[in-house]
Design a protein around this motif. Structure first.
Motif, PDB file in Angstrom:
ATOM      1  N   SER A  15       0.975  -1.212   0.033  1.00 27.40           N
ATOM      2  CA  SER A  15       0.184  -0.048  -0.165  1.00 27.40           C
ATOM      3  C   SER A  15       0.891   1.141   0.049  1.00 27.40           C
ATOM      4  O   SER A  15       1.849   1.200  -0.528  1.00 27.40           O
ATOM      5  CB  SER A  15      -0.834  -0.218   1.252  1.00 27.40           C
ATOM      6  N   ASP A  36       1.435  -8.056  -1.780  1.00 29.51           N
ATOM      7  CA  ASP A  36       0.350  -7.450  -1.090  1.00 29.51           C
ATOM      8  C   ASP A  36      -0.797  -8.125  -1.113  1.00 29.51           C
ATOM      9  O   ASP A  36      -1.384  -8.828  -2.157  1.00 29.51           O
ATOM     10  CB  ASP A  36       0.572  -6.014  -1.742  1.00 29.51           C
ATOM     11  N   SER A  37      -1.461  -8.230  -0.012  1.00 24.26           N
ATOM     12  CA  SER A  37      -2.717  -8.883   0.122  1.00 24.26           C
ATOM     13  C   SER A  37      -3.821  -8.133  -0.207  1.00 24.26           C
ATOM     14  O   SER A  37      -5.158  -8.364  -0.123  1.00 24.26           O
ATOM     15  CB  SER A  37      -2.921  -9.898   1.183  1.00 24.26           C
ATOM     16  N   LEU A  39      -5.484  -5.256   1.274  1.00 21.68           N
ATOM     17  CA  LEU A  39      -6.195  -4.812   2.589  1.00 21.68           C
ATOM     18  C   LEU A  39      -5.740  -3.714   3.066  1.00 21.68           C
ATOM     19  O   LEU A  39      -5.328  -3.524   4.437  1.00 21.68           O
ATOM     20  CB  LEU A  39      -6.682  -6.193   3.342  1.00 21.68           C
ATOM     21  N   ASP A 271       2.198   2.481   9.111  1.00 18.69           N
ATOM     22  CA  ASP A 271       1.294   2.429  10.278  1.00 18.69           C
ATOM     23  C   ASP A 271       1.803   1.351  11.312  1.00 18.69           C
ATOM     24  O   ASP A 271       1.602   1.500  12.448  1.00 18.69           O
ATOM     25  CB  ASP A 271      -0.088   2.037   9.777  1.00 18.69           C
TER      26      ASP A 271
HETATM   27  C1  LIG Z   1     -10.978   4.300   8.284  1.00 15.96           C
HETATM   28  C2  LIG Z   1      -9.697   5.167   8.147  1.00 15.96           C
HETATM   29  C3  LIG Z   1      -9.438   6.316   7.317  1.00 15.96           C
HETATM   30  C4  LIG Z   1      -8.573   6.881   7.058  1.00 15.96           C
HETATM   31  N1  LIG Z   1      -8.329   8.058   6.568  1.00 15.96           N
HETATM   32  C5  LIG Z   1      -7.211   8.835   5.887  1.00 15.96           C
HETATM   33  C6  LIG Z   1      -7.292   9.898   5.455  1.00 15.96           C
HETATM   34  O1  LIG Z   1      -8.300  10.426   5.080  1.00 15.96           O
HETATM   35  N2  LIG Z   1      -5.928  10.480   5.354  1.00 15.96           N
HETATM   36  C7  LIG Z   1      -4.918  10.115   5.578  1.00 15.96           C
HETATM   37  O2  LIG Z   1      -3.761  10.562   5.251  1.00 15.96           O
HETATM   38  N3  LIG Z   1      -4.878   8.898   6.384  1.00 15.96           N
HETATM   39  C8  LIG Z   1      -6.239   8.099   6.515  1.00 15.96           C
HETATM   40  N4  LIG Z   1      -5.987   7.061   7.208  1.00 15.96           N
HETATM   41  C9  LIG Z   1      -4.738   6.414   7.761  1.00 15.96           C
HETATM   42  C10 LIG Z   1      -4.029   5.743   6.339  1.00 15.96           C
HETATM   43  O3  LIG Z   1      -5.066   5.043   5.959  1.00 15.96           O
HETATM   44  C11 LIG Z   1      -2.849   5.009   6.866  1.00 15.96           C
HETATM   45  O4  LIG Z   1      -2.096   5.743   7.590  1.00 15.96           O
HETATM   46  C12 LIG Z   1      -2.218   4.194   5.553  1.00 15.96           C
HETATM   47  O5  LIG Z   1      -3.024   3.542   5.017  1.00 15.96           O
HETATM   48  C13 LIG Z   1      -0.996   3.563   6.187  1.00 15.96           C
HETATM   49  O6  LIG Z   1      -0.383   3.011   5.022  1.00 15.96           O
HETATM   50  P1  LIG Z   1       0.469   1.700   5.131  1.00 15.96           P
HETATM   51  O7  LIG Z   1       1.076   1.477   3.790  1.00 15.96           O
HETATM   52  O8  LIG Z   1       1.264   1.744   6.236  1.00 15.96           O
HETATM   53  O9  LIG Z   1      -0.703   0.499   5.752  1.00 15.96           O
HETATM   54  P2  LIG Z   1      -1.978   0.031   4.979  1.00 15.96           P
HETATM   55  O10 LIG Z   1      -2.395   0.936   3.895  1.00 15.96           O
HETATM   56  O11 LIG Z   1      -2.801  -0.526   5.974  1.00 15.96           O
HETATM   57  O12 LIG Z   1      -1.573  -1.097   3.918  1.00 15.96           O
HETATM   58  C14 LIG Z   1      -0.984  -2.482   4.374  1.00 15.96           C
HETATM   59  C15 LIG Z   1      -0.836  -3.427   3.232  1.00 15.96           C
HETATM   60  O13 LIG Z   1      -0.235  -4.553   3.770  1.00 15.96           O
HETATM   61  C16 LIG Z   1      -0.710  -5.710   3.267  1.00 15.96           C
HETATM   62  N5  LIG Z   1      -0.495  -6.843   4.081  1.00 15.96           N
HETATM   63  C17 LIG Z   1      -0.507  -6.929   5.454  1.00 15.96           C
HETATM   64  N6  LIG Z   1      -0.011  -7.968   5.784  1.00 15.96           N
HETATM   65  C18 LIG Z   1       0.200  -8.633   4.750  1.00 15.96           C
HETATM   66  C19 LIG Z   1       0.919  -9.910   4.307  1.00 15.96           C
HETATM   67  N7  LIG Z   1       1.095 -10.668   5.394  1.00 15.96           N
HETATM   68  N8  LIG Z   1       0.945 -10.580   3.277  1.00 15.96           N
HETATM   69  C20 LIG Z   1       1.057  -9.476   2.098  1.00 15.96           C
HETATM   70  N9  LIG Z   1       0.289  -8.141   2.483  1.00 15.96           N
HETATM   71  C21 LIG Z   1       0.200  -7.875   3.579  1.00 15.96           C
HETATM   72  C22 LIG Z   1      -2.264  -5.238   3.273  1.00 15.96           C
HETATM   73  O14 LIG Z   1      -3.015  -5.891   2.547  1.00 15.96           O
HETATM   74  C23 LIG Z   1      -2.267  -3.726   3.045  1.00 15.96           C
HETATM   75  O15 LIG Z   1      -2.579  -3.528   1.617  1.00 15.96           O
HETATM   76  C24 LIG Z   1      -7.188   6.276   7.573  1.00 15.96           C
HETATM   77  C25 LIG Z   1      -7.401   5.135   8.254  1.00 15.96           C
HETATM   78  C26 LIG Z   1      -8.363   4.438   8.304  1.00 15.96           C
HETATM   79  C27 LIG Z   1      -8.265   3.387   9.397  1.00 15.96           C
END
Ligand SMILES: Cc1cc2nc3c(=O)[nH]c(=O)nc-3n(C[C@H](O)[C@H](O)[C@H](O)COP(=O)(O)OP(=O)(O)OC[C@H]3O[C@@H](n4cnc5c(N)ncnc54)[C@H](O)[C@@H]3O)c2cc1C
Length: 312
Positions: A15, A36-37, A39, A271
């Protein structure tokens, strides 16, 4: 994808954080596999805010555009699937997926995010990211001046209520259990005309995810249009912990200022490492992780290549 299933770097989580790390790596020609899964934690929210150039865009569109730009780098590959285990090997790490594919990488980056655990309130899940929200910076502006509830207790409730006080003067704190405030906190809330309701919540009424009211155990109801909820979370992926990465007391993967975990060769970003939960922070820490992995690979290959006399 390469024939050998062997990469410089495997990124688990594709993501915002994972894609940002991949861009830094791809631009320095490192071979990368992103697993990536699909979600991301914001998948249910209709619009993402507070990230310049993308304000108001759908989360899926931001991710789609990022994927398109990152996969334009020829050394970057994408695998749709779930990583289920990882192990240390003599020259790096191996990751195995739910479809029994195994890939090797010299370094690992976990950009796996966190999983929110919803409180036991009927229908709250349907409103998550729409009108039950985690952060005033992400979604508060769209609910300014609305009837607002804060679902939290003790310090978290006071912190959220004071922040949300910038957006509306109609705030009720719902502790959903006996309230746990100091006398000073109670006085602060009262001075700001913020009521406290301790009665457990039984259900929320909504239309397509947009809140109308909250029902309590004593059958009383409160009309609200938005609820800020401080919900519990767990790591989305257990592999970092299985590999021995230390977690913080609050459940994040422990990293240093360069996104290195406590295990050599393993990095984490987004995150899963950071309570400042936003797309911009995920992108920033992902970019740092990618750059630091390039630096580590460079030091191993370039700076320590076998000595040769300058006359040769
Ligand atoms: C309801 C909600 C609304 C939000 N709105 C905003 C907003 O308006 N503006 C903003 O700036 N932020 C917003 N956020 C925060 C933002 O979504 C997160 O900070 C951001 O998504 C973090 O990105 P990331 O890549 O760390 O994790 P994520 O976006 O959560 O992605 C993690 C990825 O890792 C994958 N993954 C996990 N485990 C595995 C595995 N074992 N194998 C393969 N893949 C895996 C998942 O499928 C996912 O695709 C919001 C959060 C929530 C919960």
């Amino acid at each position: 994808m390469t024939d050998t299933n062997q990469y410089d770097v495997i990124i688990v989580g594709g993501s915002y954080a994972g894609l940002s790390a991949a861009m830094a790596l791809g631009r320095l020609l490192k071979s990368v596999l992103i697993i990536d899964s699909g979600l991301p934690s914001n998948r249910q929210t209709p619009h993402s805010h507070n990230f310049i150039t993308q304000d108001g865009q759908t989360p899926a569109e931001i991710a789609r555009k990022a994927r398109e730009q990152v996969l334009a780098y020829q050394t970057v590959n994408f695998y749709q699937g779930l990583a289920i285990s990882g192990k240390k090997t003599s020259n790096g790490f191996e990751i195995t997926t739910a479809s029994h594919d195994t890939f090797s990488g010299k370094k690992l980056i976990f950009a796996t995010g966190i999983k929110d655990i919803m409180p036991d309130v009927n229908e709250i899940e349907a409103c998550w990211g729409k009108s039950v929200i985690h952060c005033p910076f992400c979604h508060g502006y769209e609910f300014k001046d609305k009837k607002t509830a804060i679902l939290a207790n003790s310090d978290k409730a006071v912190h959220l209520a004071s922040l949300v006080g910038n957006l509306t003067k109609d705030i009720t704190v719902l502790t959903n259990a006996p309230a746990n405030f100091t006398l000073e906190q109670r006085e602060q809330l009262a001075r700001n005309h913020i009521a406290i309701i301790e009665t457990p919540i039984t259900a929320i009424k909504h239309q397509n995810g947009y809140l109308e009211s909250v029902r309590f155990q004593d059958d009383a109801t409160l009309d609200v249009q938005v609820m800020y909820a401080a919900v519990a979370f767990e790591q989305h992926c257990s592999i970092p912990k299985d590999l021995g990465c230390e977690l913080t007391e609050t459940g994040y993967i422990k990293v240093d200022a360069f996104q290195k975990t406590s295990i050599d060769g393993v990095y984490a970003c987004g995150d899963n490492t950071n309570m400042f939960r936003s797309v911009s922070a995920a992108v920033a820490t992902g970019s740092m992780a990618g750059a630091m992995v390039v630096k580590a690979l460079t030091e191993e290959l370039f700076l320590t290549s076998p000595e040769k006399s300058i006359q040769d």
